[in-house]
Design an enzyme around this catalytic site. Structure first.
Site, PDB file in Angstrom:
ATOM      1  N   ASP A 149       0.851  -1.207   0.000  1.00 24.30           N
ATOM      2  CA  ASP A 149       0.000   0.000   0.000  1.00 24.30           C
ATOM      3  C   ASP A 149       0.878   1.246   0.000  1.00 24.30           C
ATOM      4  OD1 ASP A 149       0.792  -0.783   2.557  1.00 24.30           O
ATOM      5  OD2 ASP A 149      -1.099  -0.259   3.526  1.00 24.30           O
ATOM      6  N   ASP A 161       0.499  -1.298 -13.660  1.00 23.52           N
ATOM      7  CA  ASP A 161      -0.431  -0.350 -14.307  1.00 23.52           C
ATOM      8  C   ASP A 161      -0.225   1.052 -13.746  1.00 23.52           C
ATOM      9  OD1 ASP A 161      -1.595  -2.502 -15.706  1.00 23.52           O
ATOM     10  OD2 ASP A 161      -3.597  -1.616 -15.552  1.00 23.52           O
TER      11      ASP A 161
HETATM   12 MG    MG Z   1      -2.211  -6.199 -15.735  1.00 25.24          MG
END
Ligand code: MG
Ligand code: IPM
Length: 365
Positions: free
Chosen positions: A223, A251
């Site tokens: 996190d 991403d």
């Molecule tokens: Mg992916």
């Protein structure tokens, strides 16, 4: 040199970006006089349509034979409600597992000409240069038991995150070896404040670190890592993490690079009995059904994956550098697809997928 490459264009924009990537590969082979043997196979949704299976046996056979495999992307919206084992993505998971490509290398860097394409402030993203080493054949993606036990209001779904010492050890070694040739810093990302799985991960990474005294290691909770990637991306050199965390963080890394269409990847496994390494190359992005068939997708992640193939599978460093340099030249020329256009600046029509591919070949010369 003889280059034997299996191409699996897959679904959606996978076919479009792969066409350009193969065009670049042909161009390089012709220019440097390598003999290129291309085979094409089915994977993902198209494979389900043609054969009933997302990863047909014929594709497995072709992949085992090839020196390297280049993939596009898989996924079709018509399978959105299908169970995981009948989806196109199962083909991707199947080929990764069948080839045993346990380390997925996802470099994330910002190009000077693209800092305006990232929604983040330029002074934060400038100079970002990291590589995410994602474990690719274990963890919650593959662990059993898994499934949905249908039982009315008591229906329960189970997935299992599992790692063995050996699985962590081999991918950690890959990360440390990469770091030795870079800025010598491995950041291992886990969730050891909650998961036993991560506690074993951290323990094994520390053991492996002892064999690499020149490389510094630090540990970060996932996190916090999600936050630090945006706050201070330059602090990262090699990021080592398990399968699902790596999927998610890469991403986020794409935002640093300006567009997910920019990210290449190389997946590396064990050596074949012949001594050759098993390798699979794919852009990080998905099949993007919303823009499929429109000649709009950014092929540079796929073309960057060809550069990685030339370097890692064939040892052709000069050719790989020429492709990387050509990508930079095209970015600087502004001949790029819409995803790389900074919002609100009128620049005329964006380039098409095909034009970007041709511009890369022209820049290679
Ligand atoms: Mg992916
Ligand atoms: C990726 C993709 C895949 C993954 C999907 C399509 C199964 O998101 O390669 O990052 O989760 O590994």
């Amino acid at each position: 040199m003889d280059l034997s490459v299996l191409v699996l264009p897959g679904d959606g924009i996978g076919t479009e970006v792969t066409r350009e990537a193969v065009g670049v590969l042909r161009h390089v082979a012709a220019k440097w006089r390598h003999s290129l043997k291309l085979a094409e196979g089915l994977l993902g949704g198209i494979a389900i349509h043609r054969t009933g299976s997302p990863f047909p046996a014929e594709t497995a056979r072709l992949a085992a034979e090839a020196d390297a495999t280049l993939m596009g992307a898989v996924g079709l919206p018509e399978f959105d409600n299908a169970p995981p084992d009948q989806r196109p993505e199962k083909g991707l998971l199947g080929i990764r597992q069948a080839l045993g490509v346990y380390a997925n290398l996802r470099p994330v860097r910002t190009y000077a000409s693209l800092v305006d394409s990232s929604p983040l402030k330029n002074h934060l993203v400038e100079g970002t240069d990291m590589i995410i080493v994602r474990e690719l054949t274990g963890g919650i993606y593959y662990g059993t038991p898994r499934g949905i036990a249908e039982n009315g209001a008591e229906t329960q779904a189970v997935n299992t995150m599992t790692y063995t010492r050996a699985e962590i050890d081999r991918v950690a070694r890959m990360a440390f070896r990469l770091a030795e040739a870079r800025r010598r810093q491995v950041t291992s990302v886990d969730k050891s404040n909650v998961l036993e799985n991560s506690q074993l991960w951290r323990r094994v990474v520390n053991e492996v670190a002892r064999d690499f005294p020149d490389v510094k290691v630090d540990h970060m909770l996932v996190d916090n890592c999600a936050m630090q990637l945006i706050l201070n991306p330059r602090r990262f050199d090699v990021v080592l993490t398990e399968n699902m965390f790596g999927d998610i963080l890469s991403d986020e890394g794409a935002v640093l690079a300006g567009s997910i269409g920019m990210l290449p990847s190389a997946s590396i496994g064990a050596r074949k009995p012949s001594g050759a390494w098993v390798r699979l190359y794919e852009p990080v992005h998905g099949s993007a059904p919303d823009i499929a068939g429109q000649n709009k997708a950014n092929p540079l992640g796929a073309i960057g994956s060809v550069a990685a193939m030339l370097a890692y599978s064939f040892g052709l460093q000069e050719e790989a550098k020429a492709v990387e340099k050509a990508i930079e030249t095209v970015l600087e020329s502004g001949r790029v697809t819409a995803d790389l256009r900074p919002a609100g600046i009128p620049l005329g029509p964006p380039a098409t997928t095909e034009q970007v591919g041709q511009a890369v070949c022209a820049a290679i010369g």
